[in-house]
Scaffold this motif. Structure first.
Motif, PDB file in Angstrom:
ATOM      1  N   ALA A  54      13.673  14.994   7.009  1.00  0.00           N
ATOM      2  CA  ALA A  54      12.568  14.209   7.575  1.00  0.00           C
ATOM      3  C   ALA A  54      12.208  13.036   6.666  1.00  0.00           C
ATOM      4  O   ALA A  54      11.935  11.927   7.132  1.00  0.00           O
ATOM      5  CB  ALA A  54      11.354  15.103   7.812  1.00  0.00           C
ATOM      6  N   ALA A  55      12.238  13.273   5.359  1.00  0.00           N
ATOM      7  CA  ALA A  55      11.899  12.196   4.412  1.00  0.00           C
ATOM      8  C   ALA A  55      12.933  11.074   4.507  1.00  0.00           C
ATOM      9  O   ALA A  55      12.584   9.884   4.516  1.00  0.00           O
ATOM     10  CB  ALA A  55      11.828  12.754   2.993  1.00  0.00           C
ATOM     11  N   LEU A  56      14.205  11.454   4.596  1.00  0.00           N
ATOM     12  CA  LEU A  56      15.260  10.436   4.723  1.00  0.00           C
ATOM     13  C   LEU A  56      15.098   9.641   6.024  1.00  0.00           C
ATOM     14  O   LEU A  56      15.285   8.423   6.048  1.00  0.00           O
ATOM     15  CB  LEU A  56      16.640  11.101   4.713  1.00  0.00           C
ATOM     16  N   VAL A  57      14.741  10.351   7.085  1.00  0.00           N
ATOM     17  CA  VAL A  57      14.573   9.680   8.369  1.00  0.00           C
ATOM     18  C   VAL A  57      13.410   8.701   8.304  1.00  0.00           C
ATOM     19  O   VAL A  57      13.521   7.542   8.714  1.00  0.00           O
ATOM     20  CB  VAL A  57      14.336  10.716   9.496  1.00  0.00           C
ATOM     21  N   ARG A  58      12.286   9.163   7.743  1.00  0.00           N
ATOM     22  CA  ARG A  58      11.112   8.267   7.678  1.00  0.00           C
ATOM     23  C   ARG A  58      11.422   7.036   6.846  1.00  0.00           C
ATOM     24  O   ARG A  58      10.931   5.941   7.127  1.00  0.00           O
ATOM     25  CB  ARG A  58       9.909   9.021   7.104  1.00  0.00           C
ATOM     26  N   ALA A  59      12.267   7.198   5.836  1.00  0.00           N
ATOM     27  CA  ALA A  59      12.626   6.042   5.012  1.00  0.00           C
ATOM     28  C   ALA A  59      13.649   5.149   5.721  1.00  0.00           C
ATOM     29  O   ALA A  59      13.713   3.949   5.477  1.00  0.00           O
ATOM     30  CB  ALA A  59      13.196   6.523   3.675  1.00  0.00           C
ATOM     31  N   GLY A  60      14.432   5.753   6.602  1.00  0.00           N
ATOM     32  CA  GLY A  60      15.551   5.008   7.190  1.00  0.00           C
ATOM     33  C   GLY A  60      15.265   4.301   8.494  1.00  0.00           C
ATOM     34  O   GLY A  60      16.024   3.415   8.896  1.00  0.00           O
ATOM     35  N   VAL A  61      14.169   4.664   9.161  1.00  0.00           N
ATOM     36  CA  VAL A  61      13.905   4.047  10.463  1.00  0.00           C
ATOM     37  C   VAL A  61      13.396   2.614  10.282  1.00  0.00           C
ATOM     38  O   VAL A  61      12.863   2.265   9.223  1.00  0.00           O
ATOM     39  CB  VAL A  61      12.861   4.853  11.293  1.00  0.00           C
ATOM     40  N   SER A  62      13.586   1.793  11.302  1.00  0.00           N
ATOM     41  CA  SER A  62      13.036   0.426  11.270  1.00  0.00           C
ATOM     42  C   SER A  62      12.369   0.152  12.616  1.00  0.00           C
ATOM     43  O   SER A  62      12.833  -0.659  13.402  1.00  0.00           O
ATOM     44  CB  SER A  62      14.145  -0.594  11.003  1.00  0.00           C
ATOM     45  N   PRO A  63      11.291   0.894  12.888  1.00  0.00           N
ATOM     46  CA  PRO A  63      10.676   0.800  14.220  1.00  0.00           C
ATOM     47  C   PRO A  63       9.847  -0.459  14.385  1.00  0.00           C
ATOM     48  O   PRO A  63       9.531  -1.138  13.411  1.00  0.00           O
ATOM     49  CB  PRO A  63       9.773   2.037  14.260  1.00  0.00           C
ATOM     50  N   ILE A  64       9.510  -0.750  15.637  1.00  0.00           N
ATOM     51  CA  ILE A  64       8.611  -1.862  15.924  1.00  0.00           C
ATOM     52  C   ILE A  64       7.297  -1.315  16.492  1.00  0.00           C
ATOM     53  O   ILE A  64       7.245  -0.168  16.943  1.00  0.00           O
ATOM     54  CB  ILE A  64       9.211  -2.836  16.962  1.00  0.00           C
ATOM     55  N   SER A  65       6.278  -2.129  16.469  1.00  0.00           N
ATOM     56  CA  SER A  65       5.035  -1.806  17.173  1.00  0.00           C
ATOM     57  C   SER A  65       5.090  -2.458  18.536  1.00  0.00           C
ATOM     58  O   SER A  65       5.494  -3.608  18.654  1.00  0.00           O
ATOM     59  CB  SER A  65       3.827  -2.349  16.406  1.00  0.00           C
ATOM     60  N   ASP A  66       4.727  -1.716  19.580  1.00  0.00           N
ATOM     61  CA  ASP A  66       4.647  -2.319  20.907  1.00  0.00           C
ATOM     62  C   ASP A  66       3.514  -1.666  21.676  1.00  0.00           C
ATOM     63  O   ASP A  66       2.677  -0.973  21.074  1.00  0.00           O
ATOM     64  CB  ASP A  66       5.995  -2.235  21.643  1.00  0.00           C
TER      65      ASP A  66
END
Ligand SMILES: Cc1cc2nc3c(=O)[nH]c(=O)nc-3n(C[C@H](O)[C@H](O)[C@H](O)COP(=O)(O)OP(=O)(O)OC[C@H]3O[C@@H](n4cnc5c(N)ncnc54)[C@H](O)[C@@H]3O)c2cc1C
Ligand code: FES
Ligand code: FES
Lengths: 161, 283
Positions: free
Chosen positions: B244-256
């Motif tokens: 989970a920590a790796l995922v949270r660091a790896g995502v590049s989400p946008i706000s919409d």
């Protein structure tokens, strides 16, 4: 540019001249006068425009008139038979599942088609089956009650119980 | 208003496209007509693919399965072939829209729209699916992950039709899980989605696993480092926390309109943590 489109509508063969790129929804309502099919959102979100196409529920706001060609179409006007309400319609009346009524045609179409494939649904399955039909009035519970009630009646062959 | 063609075969489609190079293809219309409704801006010419025989249904080719591009989500959910070999795909398809949307929307449309939120995409990435593109001149097959280039961007060229998806049967996964977070259960475009498949040994350890995430990056996100967290381990809290920590660091989400990027980041990790609940049922 109009073209001839022929299909079966509520059990009768029809032949119309219509622009093939218009929405099926508009042709049903405006050309054929079947205004039971409603437009809520025009974007696939609300289910008010639901019709049955070759035994499957589809959204007429996201279909072209051309796609009606050769199909068997059932709209809300074709659900009652011989002047008798369909058990789903009767159950909507009995359970008070109608307030303003705008969502009702789409709800009934979805429910009728769903019960044909699943005559003994759980409450959860009914909710899932109607999840694409939005209602601004009823709070849904009475609609789900009605569909459950209709399923029961249809299983017992139209007898009360 | 324009013409609508309803061809029955691929050669007919290519013939139309050679005469009408500007024609817009559609299958279920559940993406294209939401953006521009027929007769109200979408003046065509339109080419409806729903009757093209070569594009419908799933077939067993022995080592792999071919899924025609116009196979609907409803048909994917109902297919025994897909349910048996690619249960993760069937699960994701069940989460799409509501019944009428699944009755109309197709796997090919989901792929060509190439939305980061396309729900069939994470499973297809995990299964290393390939797509087949056909035009009047040539047919080619390429990995889905290279076909999709970015949000709404694919390698589809003018005159091309996406004809099918191919998936190999020998992936060896024995467990799969799909969960999506949306604003409501039905009709909700994913805020974040998580697909997981693993081969779990007799001792309960994960031999190998693959994860894929939707709606948290410009395209489906896969991360080898996350997959590696699981290898050779029982799925326990420390493994999940690491992933989970790796995922949270790896995502590049946008706000919409649906969610903020911070929320998406948090939820992506939480979806991984929730794998524990899904696996508990199988132990
Ligand atoms: C109310 C609603 C809810 C939805 N919910 C979800 C959801 O939960 N999850 C999700 O992933 N999606 C959702 N969608 C989006 C949509 O239903 C899916 O992406 C669906 O799979 C699109 O398929 P289609 O056949 O309808 O595409 P279409 O609209 O027909 O086509 C989409 C695009 O792909 C192109 N195209 C289609 N087929 C081909 C082909 N064979 N070759 C070349 N180009 C092609 C078209 O030109 C167009 O650009 C929702 C849509 C609606 C309206
Ligand atoms: S009008 Fe078609 S779904 Fe709302
Ligand atoms: S009764 Fe008014 S929208 Fe359902």
């Amino acid at each position: 540019m109009k073209q001839t489109i022929s299909f079966v509508l509520n059990g009768s063969a029809v032949l119309i001249e219509a622009d093939p790129a218009r929405r099926a929804l508009d042709v049903l309502r405006e050309d054929l006068g079947l205004t039971g099919t409603k437009e809520g959102c025009g974007q696939g979100e609300c289910g008010a425009c639901s019709i049955i196409v070759d035994g499957v529920v589809k959204l007429s706001c996201l279909m072209t008139a051309a796609q009606l060609e050769g199909r068997e179409i059932v709209t809300i006007e074709g659900v009652a038979a011989d002047g008798e309400l369909h058990p789903v319609q009767a159950a909507f009346v009995e359970h008070g599942a109608v307030q303003c009524g705008f969502c009702t045609p789409g709800m009934v179409i979805s429910a009728v088609n769903f019960l044909e494939g699943n005559p003994e649904p759980s409450r959860e399955e009914v909710r899932e089956a109607l999840s694409g039909n939005l209602c601004r009035c009823t709070g849904y519970q009475k609609i789900v009650d009605a569909v459950e009630g209709a399923a029961q009646k249809m299983r017992s062959g139209g007898q009360d119980g | 208003m324009g013409k609508v063609y309803l061809p029955d075969s691929l050669p007919e489609v290519f013939d139309i496209l050679s005469r009408e190079p500007g024609a817009v293809l559609y299958a279920g219309g559940t993406d294209v007509f939401v953006k521009s409704p027929p007769g109200k801006g979408n003046d065509g010419p339109l080419v409806c693919l729903e009757k093209v025989g070569e594009l419908t249904g799933a077939s067993d080719l022995g080592g792999e399965v071919r899924i025609g591009a116009c196979t609907t989500h409803r048909e994917i959910v109902a297919s025994r072939l897909i349910g048996e070999h690619f249960p993760l795909l069937a699960r994701a398809a069940r989460h799409i829209g509501a019944p009428a949307v699944r009755n109309m929307g197709t796997i090919g449309g989901n792929i060509c729209t190439a939305s980061p939120a396309g729900d069939t995409l994470p499973p297809l990435y995990i299964y290393d699916a390939e797509v087949e593109l056909q035009s009047a001149k040539r047919a080619r097959r390429l990995p889905l992950s290279s076909f999709i280039q970015g949000p709404g961007q694919t390698l589809l060229e003018g005159g091309d039709v996406l004809s099918a998806v191919y998936i190999k049967k020998d992936h060896g996964y024995t467990f799969c899980h799909f969960e999506k977070a949306g604003q409501r259960r039905a009709m909700a475009i994913s805020i974040a989605s998580f697909a997981f498949a693993a081969r779990i040994g007799d001792d309960g350890r994960v031999e190998r696993a693959r994860c894929a995430f939707g709606s948290v990056a410009p395209t489906v996100l896969t991360m080898e480092a996350v997959d590696t967290c699981f290898a050779g381990r029982h799925v326990e809290d420390d493994v999940l926390a690491c992933a989970a920590a790796l995922v949270r660091a790896g995502v590049s989400p946008i706000s919409d309109v649906r969610a903020s990027k911070e929320y998406r980041r948090a939820v992506a990790g939480n979806l991984v943590m929730r794998l524990e609940c899904a696996l508990r049922g199988t132990r």
